[in-house]
Design an enzyme around this catalytic site. Structure first.
Site, PDB file in Angstrom:
ATOM      1  N   CYS A 179      12.564   2.931   4.112  1.00 18.74           N
ATOM      2  CA  CYS A 179      11.380   2.853   4.982  1.00 18.74           C
ATOM      3  C   CYS A 179      11.816   2.630   6.426  1.00 18.74           C
ATOM      4  CB  CYS A 179      10.421   1.782   4.491  1.00 18.74           C
ATOM      5  SG  CYS A 179       8.777   1.935   5.194  1.00 18.74           S
TER       6      CYS A 179
ATOM      7  N   HIS B  42       9.212   3.405  -0.829  1.00 17.75           N
ATOM      8  CA  HIS B  42       9.834   2.149  -1.265  1.00 17.75           C
ATOM      9  C   HIS B  42      10.260   2.279  -2.724  1.00 17.75           C
ATOM     10  CE1 HIS B  42       9.054  -0.473   2.164  1.00 17.75           C
ATOM     11  NE2 HIS B  42       7.959   0.234   2.343  1.00 17.75           N
TER      12      HIS B  42
ATOM     13  N   GLU C  63      11.975   0.332  -4.468  1.00 19.67           N
ATOM     14  CA  GLU C  63      11.897  -0.968  -5.147  1.00 19.67           C
ATOM     15  C   GLU C  63      10.467  -1.292  -5.568  1.00 19.67           C
ATOM     16  OE1 GLU C  63      12.640  -0.464  -2.069  1.00 19.67           O
ATOM     17  OE2 GLU C  63      11.406  -1.706  -0.761  1.00 19.67           O
TER      18      GLU C  63
END
Lengths: 290, 215
Positions: B90, B193, B195
């Site tokens: 990001c 993202h 994660e």
């Protein structure tokens, strides 16, 4: 194209998840860690963690609790409740929050939104608005903690928050909270059309059709629900299967999907024939290894 | 081997520049079973074999912090000269660019020639771009080797990376076609993202560390 989102709200009161009814009655559910783990494995798109007892008790956010909750959360975690400074926001992100929800703090000091956005970026700031019908049957911004409201008109307040740098609006309809009668479509649509940032609608979900309605007629970018997802196994998968069947573009890639199932009047998956269930007893679905 | 040496053996470094969702990335790496270190000390940077540059924040703040900590040169040496792999996430990807127009004009690290521009708003195109969107993987290896080429990830950003097509690893469409991932030799970046993208995201991290030769 960007998909519609289905978000779960975990209302936290005195450290445990509760179901909230009309912002006044609360039923205990359990530990947030467990709720997060289940919602995550059922393929929820986002989790909003709202600690409603932090502000009235004048407590800050419980950072260690957030850290613990975030460990099993592989979807975005929005955290709200008790935030009073940009320092709190930065610390929350450091402890596992991905976005910050601001409600009371913005009523007290609207500029906090601007300060937070300048450091964490506006995509990180979710401005939350509680709206209630007032005595004259007009929509009005509401504070459950008796905070002076700088702008009563929810449309104007939403526009103010957006212009200050909020990245999303979380719109709570207080009158529909815990009512299970569906979203206040008119109110949602009114706010969606007033601002040019994404709007998360909340309050009133009782049937998967309510999500469809608020996403289509209400034009919400995201439907959020709290009570709806508790006490029902695979509640998220169930709701997403329904949305998928109604042609809503959502993310739907859990291993279980129920696409070939029927739904009953309550929007739950209908019971399958005994023979099918008996066969399932000896089926093995290996977990995926990444 | 003492405890201190054991720490030194950690090969993955999450670069801590006081801005970013390190806990979220750390949760993912722990889940996948990797050993890692969150640090910003030059000694740790020199020792590490691969870097993750997380990011949740505003561009100028990120560059200010990186400069204030004083790790730009040591990191550049390890990544550019010694060719150690880095994955920017990001904002962590955006600061790899030459410059950004977020809150004024600001210079970035300039490791991948490109610019950061505002996501253009439009009819039903609300900015920030928040939510799950499909990506199209242009080059499958190494990052997208474990996901189907038309899969979804979680995005949350108001600015996007603009660069030459030769660095583009994946794209997404939000009003216009934009860059979802970049790749330049040992330098990688993803706008979404991983994660926070459930299993698809975990696969991206697994692919990246496999590429780095870290088990």
């Amino acid at each position: 194209m960007l998909k519609k989102r289905l978000t779960a709200i975990l209302v936290i009161r005195d450290g445990i998840v509760v179901q909230s009814i009309g912002f006044s009655k609360y039923l205990p559910v359990g530990k947030a860690q467990i709720a997060v783990e289940f919602l995550n494995s059922w393929g929820i798109d986002e989790i909003i963690y709202l600690d409603i007892s932090a502000t009235p008790k004048d407590q800050g956010p419980d950072f260690l609790e957030i850290q613990s909750v975030s460990k099993k959360c592989f979807v975005p975690l929005v955290v709200g409740g008790g935030i009073s400074s940009v320092g709190d926001m930065q610390k929350l992100v450091k402890f596992g929050a991905d976005k910050i929800a601001i409600n009371s703090a913005a009523l007290k000091d609207p500029l906090l939104i601007k300060k937070g956005a300048s450091i964490l970026g506006n995509q990180c700031i979710v401005a939350s608005i509680d709206v209630k019908l007032d005595k004259d049957k007009k929509y009005s911004v509401f504070s459950n903690f008796g905070i002076d409201i700088p702008e009563k008109d929810p449309v104007k307040w939403a526009k103010t928050l957006a212009s200050l740098g909020a990245g999303e609006i979380l719109l709570n309809c207080v009158d529909r909270n815990g009512s299970k009668v569906g979203y206040d479509i008119n109110m949602v649509r009114m706010i969606v059309e007033a601002v040019d940032i994404p709007v998360i609608a909340c309050g009133g979900a009782g049937h998967p059709q309510d999500f469809v309605d608020v996403m289509t007629q209400g034009r919400a970018n995201c439907a959020a629900a709290g009570n709806f997802f508790h006490f029902t196994e695979h509640s998220v998968i169930n709701a997403k299967a329904y949305l998928q069947k109604k042609g809503i573009d959502i993310r739907f890639d859990t291993q279980a999907h129920y696409m070939d199932f029927e739904f009953d009047d309550g929007g739950r998956i209908a019971k399958r024939p005994d023979r099918y269930l008996a066969e399932q007893r000896f089926k093995y679905y290996p977990p995926e290894i990444i | 081997m003492g405890f201190k040496n054991a720490i030194n053996m950690k090969k993955i470094l999450l670069i801590d520049y006081k801005l970013g969702n390190h806990q979220s990335v750390a949760n993912t790496l722990t889940f996948l079973g990797y050993d890692f270190l969150i640090s910003n000390s030059p000694a740790d940077i020199k020792r590490a074999q691969a870097y993750i540059l997380p990011g949740v924040g505003a561009f100028p703040e990120a560059m200010k912090n990186l400069k204030a900590i004083g790790i730009v040169d040591v990191l550049a040496h390890e990544v550019i000269k010694r060719k150690k792999p880095i994955l920017g996430v990001c904002l962590g990807m955006q600061i790899l660019a030459n410059d950004s127009v977020e809150n004024g004009f600001h210079k970035g690290l300039g490791w991948v020639s490109g610019h950061v521009a505002k996501v253009p708003p439009g009819q039903e195109i609300r900015v920030p771009h928040v939510g799950w969107n499909n990506i199209h993987a242009v080059s499958k290896n190494p990052l997208f080797s474990r996901v189907s080429s038309n899969t979804n990830f979680y995005f949350d950003h108001s600015y996007h990376f603009v660069c030459n097509n030769k660095f583009v690893a994946a794209t997404f469409i939000y009003g216009h076609k934009m860059i979802a991932a970049i790749q330049k030799d040992n330098i990688f970046g993803v706008q979404f993202h991983p994660e926070k993208s459930q299993n698809n995201g975990l696969r991206i991290y697994r692919s990246f560390f496999n590429y780095c030769g870290i088990n």
